[in-house]
Write an enzyme that holds these catalytic residues in place. Structure first.
Site, PDB file in Angstrom:
ATOM      1  N   MET A  76     -13.965  18.038   5.839  1.00  0.00           N
ATOM      2  CA  MET A  76     -14.861  17.252   4.982  1.00  0.00           C
ATOM      3  C   MET A  76     -15.456  18.059   3.836  1.00  0.00           C
ATOM      4  O   MET A  76     -16.334  17.589   3.117  1.00  0.00           O
ATOM      5  CB  MET A  76     -15.999  16.632   5.812  1.00  0.00           C
ATOM      6  CG  MET A  76     -15.515  15.723   6.901  1.00  0.00           C
ATOM      7  SD  MET A  76     -14.433  14.436   6.262  1.00  0.00           S
ATOM      8  CE  MET A  76     -13.613  13.958   7.766  1.00  0.00           C
ATOM      9  N   CYS A  77     -14.983  19.266   3.665  1.00  0.00           N
ATOM     10  CA  CYS A  77     -15.482  20.149   2.607  1.00  0.00           C
ATOM     11  C   CYS A  77     -14.844  19.772   1.266  1.00  0.00           C
ATOM     12  O   CYS A  77     -13.642  19.544   1.198  1.00  0.00           O
ATOM     13  CB  CYS A  77     -15.097  21.579   2.963  1.00  0.00           C
ATOM     14  SG  CYS A  77     -16.392  22.739   2.770  1.00  0.00           S
ATOM     15  N   HIS A  78     -15.670  19.752   0.224  1.00  0.00           N
ATOM     16  CA  HIS A  78     -15.148  19.477  -1.116  1.00  0.00           C
ATOM     17  C   HIS A  78     -14.489  20.733  -1.679  1.00  0.00           C
ATOM     18  O   HIS A  78     -15.021  21.835  -1.509  1.00  0.00           O
ATOM     19  CB  HIS A  78     -16.287  19.078  -2.054  1.00  0.00           C
ATOM     20  CG  HIS A  78     -16.908  17.769  -1.716  1.00  0.00           C
ATOM     21  ND1 HIS A  78     -17.873  17.634  -0.745  1.00  0.00           N
ATOM     22  CD2 HIS A  78     -16.704  16.533  -2.218  1.00  0.00           C
ATOM     23  CE1 HIS A  78     -18.239  16.368  -0.664  1.00  0.00           C
ATOM     24  NE2 HIS A  78     -17.542  15.673  -1.541  1.00  0.00           N
ATOM     25  N   MET A 113     -20.555  26.520   3.361  1.00  0.00           N
ATOM     26  CA  MET A 113     -19.334  26.621   4.157  1.00  0.00           C
ATOM     27  C   MET A 113     -18.416  27.708   3.618  1.00  0.00           C
ATOM     28  O   MET A 113     -17.741  28.402   4.391  1.00  0.00           O
ATOM     29  CB  MET A 113     -18.611  25.277   4.220  1.00  0.00           C
ATOM     30  CG  MET A 113     -19.390  24.192   4.953  1.00  0.00           C
ATOM     31  SD  MET A 113     -19.943  24.677   6.604  1.00  0.00           S
ATOM     32  CE  MET A 113     -18.398  25.044   7.401  1.00  0.00           C
ATOM     33  N   GLU A 114     -18.385  27.866   2.315  1.00  0.00           N
ATOM     34  CA  GLU A 114     -17.550  28.911   1.716  1.00  0.00           C
ATOM     35  C   GLU A 114     -18.035  30.296   2.122  1.00  0.00           C
ATOM     36  O   GLU A 114     -17.234  31.185   2.437  1.00  0.00           O
ATOM     37  CB  GLU A 114     -17.529  28.759   0.186  1.00  0.00           C
ATOM     38  CG  GLU A 114     -16.711  27.589  -0.304  1.00  0.00           C
ATOM     39  CD  GLU A 114     -17.340  26.215  -0.093  1.00  0.00           C
ATOM     40  OE1 GLU A 114     -16.646  25.211  -0.331  1.00  0.00           O
ATOM     41  OE2 GLU A 114     -18.529  26.118   0.307  1.00  0.00           O
ATOM     42  N   ASP A 128      -7.899  41.870  13.367  1.00  0.00           N
ATOM     43  CA  ASP A 128      -6.437  41.932  13.295  1.00  0.00           C
ATOM     44  C   ASP A 128      -5.945  43.334  12.969  1.00  0.00           C
ATOM     45  O   ASP A 128      -4.993  43.817  13.572  1.00  0.00           O
ATOM     46  CB  ASP A 128      -5.936  40.937  12.245  1.00  0.00           C
ATOM     47  CG  ASP A 128      -4.426  40.971  12.116  1.00  0.00           C
ATOM     48  OD1 ASP A 128      -3.736  40.819  13.147  1.00  0.00           O
ATOM     49  OD2 ASP A 128      -3.929  41.147  10.986  1.00  0.00           O
TER      50      ASP A 128
END
Length: 160
Positions: A76-78, A113-114, A128
Site C-alpha cells: 500500500m506504499c506510494h 516506510m522508506e 548476508d
C-alpha cells in the site's frame, strides 16, 4: 491514534490511500536498527577484513536501493520521488552495529516506510555478508525515531 484505518475501502478491502487532494510538503523520516554480533565479527567489519568485501559500503548501497524501491516491497506504499537518502553506521566498540537511515522527499505522503525499509535492508545485507563468520547475529530494534512534515505533524520518539 488515528480514528479510522484509511487503507480499507467501504467494503473492508485493502486500498491504496488517495493522496491527490493533499498539499506537497517537505518530509523527512529517520529510522534506526541494530545488529548484535560477536566482538570478533564487529572487529572484522570495522577492519574491512570480511572476505566478501567492505560490508558497510555494500550495506549502505543496499539501504539506499531499498528506500528507492519501498513501494515494490510494501503493497500500500506510494512510489515516491526521493530527494535524499543517507545511511549512517555507528558501533559501541563491542558487539552492536547501529544503522540509521534518513530519507527525504517533497511530496503528498511521508517517507517513514522508506526509512524503515532502508534500515532493514542494510541490516539484512550486513547479516548476508557476515553469515559465514557468524550465523547467530541478531537484527532488531528497528524503529522510527522521528518524522517531519505532513498533516499529522512532527513525531519524535522519546529520548531522541
Amino acid at each position: 491514534m488515528e480514528e479510522s484505518l484509511t487503507h480499507f475501502n467501504d467494503q473492508g478491502r485493502a486500498r491504496m490511500v488517495d493522496v491527490s487532494y493533499k498539499e506537497a510538503t517537505a518530509r523527512v523520516a529517520v529510522a534506526q536498527g541494530k545488529v548484535t554480533m560477536a566482538p570478533e565479527t564487529l572487529s572484522r567489519i570495522r577492519d574491512r577484513s570480511v572476505s566478501k568485501g567492505d560490508v558497510l559500503a555494500v550495506a549502505q548501497i543496499a539501504g539506499i536501493q531499498a528506500a528507492k524501491r519501498t513501494s515494490d516491497w510494501i503493497p500500500m506504499c506510494h512510489p515516491l520521488p526521493l530527494t535524499g537518502v543517507d545511511i549512517r553506521f555507528d558501533d559501541n566498540g563491542k558487539d552492536t552495529l547501529t544503522i540509521t537511515a534518513e530519507v527525504k522527499t517533497t511530496g503528498k505522503t511521508g517517507v517513514e516506510m522508506e526509512a524503515l525499509t532502508a534500515v532493514s535492508a542494510a541490516a539484512l545485507t550486513v547479516y548476508d555478508m557476515c553469515k559465514a563468520l557468524q550465523k547467530d547475529m541478531v537484527i532488531g530494534s528497528v524503529s522510527l525515531l522521528r518524522k517531519t512534515g505532513g498533516k499529522s505533524g512532527d513525531y519524535v520518539i522519546s529520548g531522541e
